[in-house]
Design an enzyme around this catalytic site. Sequence first.
Site, PDB file in Angstrom:
ATOM      1  N   GLU A   1      76.137  41.474 -18.920  1.00 17.28           N
ATOM      2  CA  GLU A   1      77.037  40.522 -18.256  1.00 17.28           C
ATOM      3  C   GLU A   1      77.816  41.245 -17.161  1.00 17.28           C
ATOM      4  O   GLU A   1      77.869  42.480 -17.162  1.00 17.28           O
ATOM      5  CB  GLU A   1      78.010  39.934 -19.287  1.00 17.28           C
TER       6      GLU A   1
ATOM      7  N   PHE B   1      72.065  41.236 -13.714  1.00 14.53           N
ATOM      8  CA  PHE B   1      70.994  42.252 -13.663  1.00 14.53           C
ATOM      9  C   PHE B   1      69.797  41.835 -14.510  1.00 14.53           C
ATOM     10  O   PHE B   1      69.120  42.699 -15.089  1.00 14.53           O
ATOM     11  CB  PHE B   1      71.475  43.629 -14.163  1.00 14.53           C
TER      12      PHE B   1
ATOM     13  N   GLU C   1      61.899  48.970 -26.752  1.00 15.79           N
ATOM     14  CA  GLU C   1      62.286  48.923 -25.341  1.00 15.79           C
ATOM     15  C   GLU C   1      62.374  50.339 -24.756  1.00 15.79           C
ATOM     16  O   GLU C   1      61.913  50.600 -23.657  1.00 15.79           O
ATOM     17  CB  GLU C   1      63.649  48.226 -25.258  1.00 15.79           C
ATOM     18  N   ARG C   2      62.965  51.249 -25.528  1.00 11.30           N
ATOM     19  CA  ARG C   2      63.126  52.633 -25.030  1.00 11.30           C
ATOM     20  C   ARG C   2      61.781  53.341 -24.951  1.00 11.30           C
ATOM     21  O   ARG C   2      61.510  54.081 -24.004  1.00 11.30           O
ATOM     22  CB  ARG C   2      64.079  53.401 -25.945  1.00 11.30           C
TER      23      ARG C   2
ATOM     24  N   GLN D   1      59.731  65.975  -1.514  1.00 11.63           N
ATOM     25  CA  GLN D   1      60.012  67.145  -0.672  1.00 11.63           C
ATOM     26  C   GLN D   1      58.716  67.754  -0.135  1.00 11.63           C
ATOM     27  O   GLN D   1      58.658  68.218   0.996  1.00 11.63           O
ATOM     28  CB  GLN D   1      60.794  68.178  -1.518  1.00 11.63           C
TER      29      GLN D   1
ATOM     30  N   GLU E   1      73.727  58.240 -20.467  1.00 14.12           N
ATOM     31  CA  GLU E   1      74.942  58.612 -21.226  1.00 14.12           C
ATOM     32  C   GLU E   1      74.921  57.959 -22.604  1.00 14.12           C
ATOM     33  O   GLU E   1      75.290  58.586 -23.605  1.00 14.12           O
ATOM     34  CB  GLU E   1      76.206  58.175 -20.451  1.00 14.12           C
TER      35      GLU E   1
HETATM   36  C1  LIG Z   1      67.149  46.706 -11.997  1.00 14.68           C
HETATM   37  C2  LIG Z   1      67.836  46.403 -13.299  1.00 14.68           C
HETATM   38  C3  LIG Z   1      67.212  45.605 -14.238  1.00 14.68           C
HETATM   39  C4  LIG Z   1      67.859  45.260 -15.429  1.00 14.68           C
HETATM   40  N1  LIG Z   1      67.256  44.396 -16.303  1.00 14.68           N
HETATM   41  C5  LIG Z   1      67.981  43.911 -17.359  1.00 14.68           C
HETATM   42  C6  LIG Z   1      67.457  42.863 -18.179  1.00 14.68           C
HETATM   43  O1  LIG Z   1      66.324  42.392 -17.993  1.00 14.68           O
HETATM   44  N2  LIG Z   1      68.254  42.375 -19.176  1.00 14.68           N
HETATM   45  C7  LIG Z   1      69.501  42.849 -19.419  1.00 14.68           C
HETATM   46  O2  LIG Z   1      70.159  42.373 -20.322  1.00 14.68           O
HETATM   47  N3  LIG Z   1      70.018  43.865 -18.674  1.00 14.68           N
HETATM   48  C8  LIG Z   1      69.300  44.397 -17.635  1.00 14.68           C
HETATM   49  N4  LIG Z   1      69.827  45.393 -16.849  1.00 14.68           N
HETATM   50  C9  LIG Z   1      71.182  45.871 -17.127  1.00 14.68           C
HETATM   51  C10 LIG Z   1      71.246  47.301 -17.680  1.00 14.68           C
HETATM   52  O3  LIG Z   1      70.711  47.344 -18.993  1.00 14.68           O
HETATM   53  C11 LIG Z   1      72.695  47.764 -17.576  1.00 14.68           C
HETATM   54  O4  LIG Z   1      72.953  47.956 -16.183  1.00 14.68           O
HETATM   55  C12 LIG Z   1      72.975  49.017 -18.355  1.00 14.68           C
HETATM   56  O5  LIG Z   1      72.879  48.790 -19.738  1.00 14.68           O
HETATM   57  C13 LIG Z   1      74.362  49.599 -18.045  1.00 14.68           C
HETATM   58  O6  LIG Z   1      75.346  48.603 -18.121  1.00 14.68           O
HETATM   59  P1  LIG Z   1      76.384  48.438 -16.895  1.00 14.68           P
HETATM   60  O7  LIG Z   1      75.608  48.350 -15.653  1.00 14.68           O
HETATM   61  O8  LIG Z   1      77.303  47.335 -17.227  1.00 14.68           O
HETATM   62  O9  LIG Z   1      77.174  49.805 -16.868  1.00 14.68           O
HETATM   63  P2  LIG Z   1      78.521  50.138 -17.683  1.00 14.68           P
HETATM   64  O10 LIG Z   1      78.329  49.847 -19.120  1.00 14.68           O
HETATM   65  O11 LIG Z   1      79.661  49.534 -16.980  1.00 14.68           O
HETATM   66  O12 LIG Z   1      78.578  51.717 -17.489  1.00 14.68           O
HETATM   67  C14 LIG Z   1      79.075  52.335 -16.294  1.00 14.68           C
HETATM   68  C15 LIG Z   1      78.954  53.859 -16.465  1.00 14.68           C
HETATM   69  O13 LIG Z   1      79.743  54.275 -17.591  1.00 14.68           O
HETATM   70  C16 LIG Z   1      78.927  54.959 -18.528  1.00 14.68           C
HETATM   71  N5  LIG Z   1      79.366  54.654 -19.878  1.00 14.68           N
HETATM   72  C17 LIG Z   1      79.590  53.430 -20.441  1.00 14.68           C
HETATM   73  N6  LIG Z   1      79.939  53.552 -21.721  1.00 14.68           N
HETATM   74  C18 LIG Z   1      79.923  54.877 -21.997  1.00 14.68           C
HETATM   75  C19 LIG Z   1      80.188  55.664 -23.160  1.00 14.68           C
HETATM   76  N7  LIG Z   1      80.521  55.097 -24.335  1.00 14.68           N
HETATM   77  N8  LIG Z   1      80.078  57.001 -23.074  1.00 14.68           N
HETATM   78  C20 LIG Z   1      79.734  57.593 -21.897  1.00 14.68           C
HETATM   79  N9  LIG Z   1      79.473  56.916 -20.766  1.00 14.68           N
HETATM   80  C21 LIG Z   1      79.555  55.590 -20.814  1.00 14.68           C
HETATM   81  C22 LIG Z   1      77.519  54.443 -18.265  1.00 14.68           C
HETATM   82  O14 LIG Z   1      76.536  55.362 -18.722  1.00 14.68           O
HETATM   83  C23 LIG Z   1      77.528  54.309 -16.749  1.00 14.68           C
HETATM   84  O15 LIG Z   1      77.271  55.540 -16.167  1.00 14.68           O
HETATM   85  C24 LIG Z   1      69.159  45.798 -15.695  1.00 14.68           C
HETATM   86  C25 LIG Z   1      69.761  46.655 -14.764  1.00 14.68           C
HETATM   87  C26 LIG Z   1      69.131  46.953 -13.570  1.00 14.68           C
HETATM   88  C27 LIG Z   1      69.828  47.843 -12.597  1.00 14.68           C
END
Ligand SMILES: Cc1cc2nc3c(=O)[nH]c(=O)nc-3n(C[C@H](O)[C@H](O)[C@H](O)COP(=O)(O)OP(=O)(O)OC[C@H]3O[C@@H](n4cnc5c(N)ncnc54)[C@H](O)[C@@H]3O)c2cc1C
Length: 383
Positions: A129, A158, A238-239, A332, A363
């Site tokens: 979200e 996303f 998934e992973r 490169q 992370e």
């Molecule tokens: C091209 C693309 C396709 C995607 N497809 C899907 C999809 O099909 N379905 C779906 O549901 N999602 C999808 N996603 C979403 C994706 O899974 C999320 O972007 C991802 O899980 C990270 O969530 P966020 O972007 O909200 O980052 P955030 O959770 O806001 O994190 C921001 C930063 O903080 C770090 N962080 C957060 N919590 C911690 C912690 N506890 N400890 C250390 N570091 C932390 C993160 O690693 C990151 O570097 C997609 C994303 C992209 C870019």
Amino acid sequence: MISPYFKEEHKLFRQSLRDFLRSEIAPHFDEWEAQQQIPRWAWAKMGEMGYLGLGHEEEYGGMDADFWYSVVFLEELGRIGNGGFGCAISVHQYMALNHIARAGSSAQKEEFLRPGIAGKKIAALAISEPDVGSNVQGIRTSATKADGYFIVNGSKTFISNAYYADFITTLVKTESGLTLLIIPGDAPGVQRTKLKKMGWHSSDTAEIHFDQVKIPESHVVGQEGMGFYYIMDSFQLERLAGGLLAVGAMDSILHLTGKYMQEREAFGRPIGKFQVLRHRMADLQTEVEACRQLAYHASWLFTQSQFAVKEASMVKLHASELQKKVADECLQMFGGYGYMEEYPICRAYRDSRVGTIAGGTSEIMREIIAKMTLDDIKYDKVY
Ligand SMILES: Cc1cc2nc3c(=O)[nH]c(=O)nc-3n(C[C@H](O)[C@H](O)[C@H](O)COP(=O)(O)OP(=O)(O)OC[C@H]3O[C@@H](n4cnc5c(N)ncnc54)[C@H](O)[C@@H]3O)c2cc1C
């Protein structure tokens, strides 16, 4: 390389799949990248070939094939060299359809799984979200019960495949906890906006807004309130899928770089004769092979019904981080040509960046691995 995991039938499958992807799919990549869409005929063709239901029940058109077919499939999907296509197909089969196949009712399987396997309906999985990504438990999209229906309000972002998806397996917050709900893409109140991305151009990614969307209770996947556990369980698959796609992508990057090193000359000889570049390639080949074997081992644990959270997380972490490095170091070696759009390494570089973010960030993978190795935390299977 000889491997104890693959039988003759898996090798034959690999060859026919590779031939199919090269002749029927890859010639269209430039067009799909420009249009930011995989046309419906390609989904239908993949379905017709049986490639969208490898592990799913025969009763609904699937192949019911053992997991090694999926390992081959994901590697080859990565190797064909279009990250967006690999993402779209794997999200559809291994993420969105997977929940319906494992926990869905027979009516849901008939309405969504069967056409999904046939490539006639496109599926997405919506968890993330705008305000919540890594912390799945914090999602806010709500589904409130009223007269045999759920009324859904909130937003997802996303979401791969979501702009064109016929249905979206969506994680929502219900009174009993988190629940998976199948939401048709054209349900009144669903508004989808296509997002512009750095890479993975062939796949569409969307933000979805739900405004008073009325969904019948019969669209709940499995048990109400169990959504979080279903999602956590299927994260292993998934992973693994993400890791195997990355391994295949790295193979293709190394292959095209090796070829270029023989063709390009500098100072009167092929650049592949410069020791510094040869040794860099040798290091990368070694690291990719080690990564592949880790992915195969985790896949083997998966086939033994082990809940291999640690190993699957290690595969996702290592493969996606290594893919970034391989793409960067190989680009490169192309010199200025590597930066030019008509060279496939350019797309490979762009597409490699998102692997450490989508499907759980590096992370978060490290946090899981640290909890399991340092704090002795264990996770249980749900399905
Ligand atoms: C091209 C693309 C396709 C995607 N497809 C899907 C999809 O099909 N379905 C779906 O549901 N999602 C999808 N996603 C979403 C994706 O899974 C999320 O972007 C991802 O899980 C990270 O969530 P966020 O972007 O909200 O980052 P955030 O959770 O806001 O994190 C921001 C930063 O903080 C770090 N962080 C957060 N919590 C911690 C912690 N506890 N400890 C250390 N570091 C932390 C993160 O690693 C990151 O570097 C997609 C994303 C992209 C870019």
